[in-house]
Design a protein around this motif. Structure first.
Motif, PDB file in Angstrom:
ATOM      1  N   SER A 112      35.873  42.460  37.286  1.00  0.00           N
ATOM      2  CA  SER A 112      37.027  42.988  36.547  1.00  0.00           C
ATOM      3  C   SER A 112      37.020  44.507  36.583  1.00  0.00           C
ATOM      4  N   ILE A 113      35.847  45.082  36.361  1.00  0.00           N
ATOM      5  CA  ILE A 113      35.729  46.538  36.460  1.00  0.00           C
ATOM      6  C   ILE A 113      36.046  47.007  37.876  1.00  0.00           C
ATOM      7  N   SER A 114      35.603  46.237  38.863  1.00  0.00           N
ATOM      8  CA  SER A 114      35.855  46.619  40.254  1.00  0.00           C
ATOM      9  C   SER A 114      37.342  46.596  40.569  1.00  0.00           C
ATOM     10  N   LEU A 115      38.060  45.606  40.061  1.00  0.00           N
ATOM     11  CA  LEU A 115      39.497  45.547  40.308  1.00  0.00           C
ATOM     12  C   LEU A 115      40.214  46.742  39.690  1.00  0.00           C
ATOM     13  N   VAL A 116      39.761  47.189  38.525  1.00  0.00           N
ATOM     14  CA  VAL A 116      40.343  48.385  37.915  1.00  0.00           C
ATOM     15  C   VAL A 116      40.075  49.612  38.791  1.00  0.00           C
TER      16      VAL A 116
END
Length: 445
Positions: A98-102
């Protein structure tokens, strides 16, 4: 010698190297590596389960129940670890990605939306996601192998090998997590993104057919044009063609095929994509799947896609919303590097030969003038308000003038003159004009 390219194998009688686009298409997907990893881990777990069963049977035959009892106690301890890993792994996967997608969304907004492809094609990203999912699946499978018996003589299986395998997968997951964080942070830096785009561009240049002398060969002598082969299927961008298959089909039917659109062009159903020269039209089933169409361009066989991305990054950096001329200078560095690598290569078309040396496929390529315009035109139009970019652009054009042969200097001189005229119109003071028109490879230094 005209600006045509010819493929020729090292040995005239040797079959040309297969150029299937399948590998590149799989690299542009995110499902293949995790799916393959989960299938592989199921096979490995089945093998580990057989080893555990064989180990218990061997201990029972030897009546070594003390050792078996110790293994049962070890299994109880390992079960707690496997339970903890199983419950935490999916939460860990969700938080990390999720952090990576942000981060990817921020990078696409700051640089260009096309840089998302770099994250999708990243091997370390796919490997990390695949190992994480494989570890989670393995823990679920191992939990089904634990027996709830206390008597070692009644035990049918002790998941010793499976537990050790789970611990090894956890250790590998932690290692890949560290590498993944490092790789993601690197890809968020604009210099690394620009360098990756240039690297992919050079791979396309390296995969281009090796030019060989064709003094006795007429580039236009393809035979009479018999028919066109229309595109069938959905509309989209022409991503690549299966060169080896088209060469085989053309050799089998004694014709020459000519690709009409360039790689990266948008095609619609019914639009002609192949011209047939010198013989009967091959059957449609033989050509099915040889032309690949998608929703966006790819690096594979697309000579101008890297320059397109570099120009987009430079344009966004020069916009009033971002106003980052240093990033534009970094993008121009790579534009000059790519054009320098292409400055003496034959362009305009690639001619692919079969194993007998006969031309079977002609593929259009962007010419030198088109590539120079792609790399400089839009950036030049926005560079007049930034002396740093003007100076770097002039220095790049001067460097390419030294490298390019005389017949390729005209577009470079044209861009240099247009930039000078634009600076004369926008800079009112003579000192400002002289400063902006002084070539400098670092912009202002």
């Amino acid at each position: 010698m005209s600006d045509w390219m010819v493929t020729q194998s090292p040995s005239r009688g040797r079959r040309p190297r297969a150029l299937s686009p399948l590998r590149e298409h799989l690299r542009d997907t995110f499902w293949f590596a995790p799916t393959a990893a989960m299938v592989c881990v199921f096979v490995v777990w089945a093998g580990a389960q057989l080893l555990d069963t064989a180990l218990v049977e061997a201990l029972r035959e030897d009546r070594d129940f003390d050792t078996l009892d110790e293994l049962l106690r070890f299994a109880d301890d390992a079960k707690a670890v496997v339970n903890a890993v199983s419950s935490a792994m999916m939460t860990f996967i969700g938080v990390v990605f999720s952090i990576s997608l942000v981060a990817v969304q921020m990078a696409s907004g700051q640089f260009t939306p096309r840089v998302v492809r770099l994250f999708v094609r990243s091997r370390i990203t796919k490997a990390t996601f695949a190992v994480f999912l494989a570890t989670f699946v393995l823990t679920l499978l191992v939990l089904t192998s634990f027996d709830s018996v206390d008597d070692p003589r009644a035990a049918t299986s002790v998941p010793l090998v499976q537990s050790v395998l789970t611990l090894c997968m956890v250790a590998l997951s932690l290692l890949l997590f560290v590498l993944y964080v490092n790789s993601t942070l690197r890809l968020m830096r604009i210099s690394q993104v620009i360098a990756r785009i240039a690297t992919e561009s050079f791979r396309v240049v390296a995969s281009m057919p090796v030019p060989v002398p064709v003094e006795d060969d007429d580039p236009a002598g393809l035979g009479p044009e018999v028919a066109w082969v229309p595109h069938e299927g959905r509309a989209g961008v022409l991503r690549d063609v299966h060169i080896a298959r088209l060469v085989r089909v053309a050799r089998k039917h004694g014709v020459v095929l000519r690709l009409i659109p360039r790689i990266g062009d948008f095609v619609v159903p019914g639009m002609p994509v192949l011209a047939v020269h010198g013989g009967p039209v091959p059957p449609r089933r033989a050509l099915r799947g040889a032309v690949s169409v998608g929703v966006e361009r790819t690096y594979h066989q697309d000579l101008g896609f890297g320059l397109r991305q570099l120009a987009d990054i430079a344009l966004r950096a020069l916009s009033s919303a971002i106003n980052d001329p240093t990033t534009a200078v970094q993008a121009l560095d790579r534009v000059v590097q790519v054009l320098a690598a292409l400055s003496r290569r034959p362009l305009d078309a690639a001619r692919h030969r079969d194993r007998a040396g006969a031309v079977r496929l002609v593929q259009p390529l962007p010419g030198w003038t088109e590539l120079v315009d792609l790399g400089f035109s839009e950036v030049r139009g926005c560079a007049t308000g930034s002396p740093q970019v003007c100076r770097r652009l002039l220095a790049g054009l001067d460097d390419l003038l030294l490298l390019a042969p005389p017949d390729r200097r005209e577009p470079l001189l044209r861009h240099r003159e247009l930039l000078r005229q634009a600076v004369d119109l926008t800079a009112s003071a003579p000192a400002d004009r002289a400063f902006a028109l002084h070539p400098d490879r670092q912009g202002i230094g």
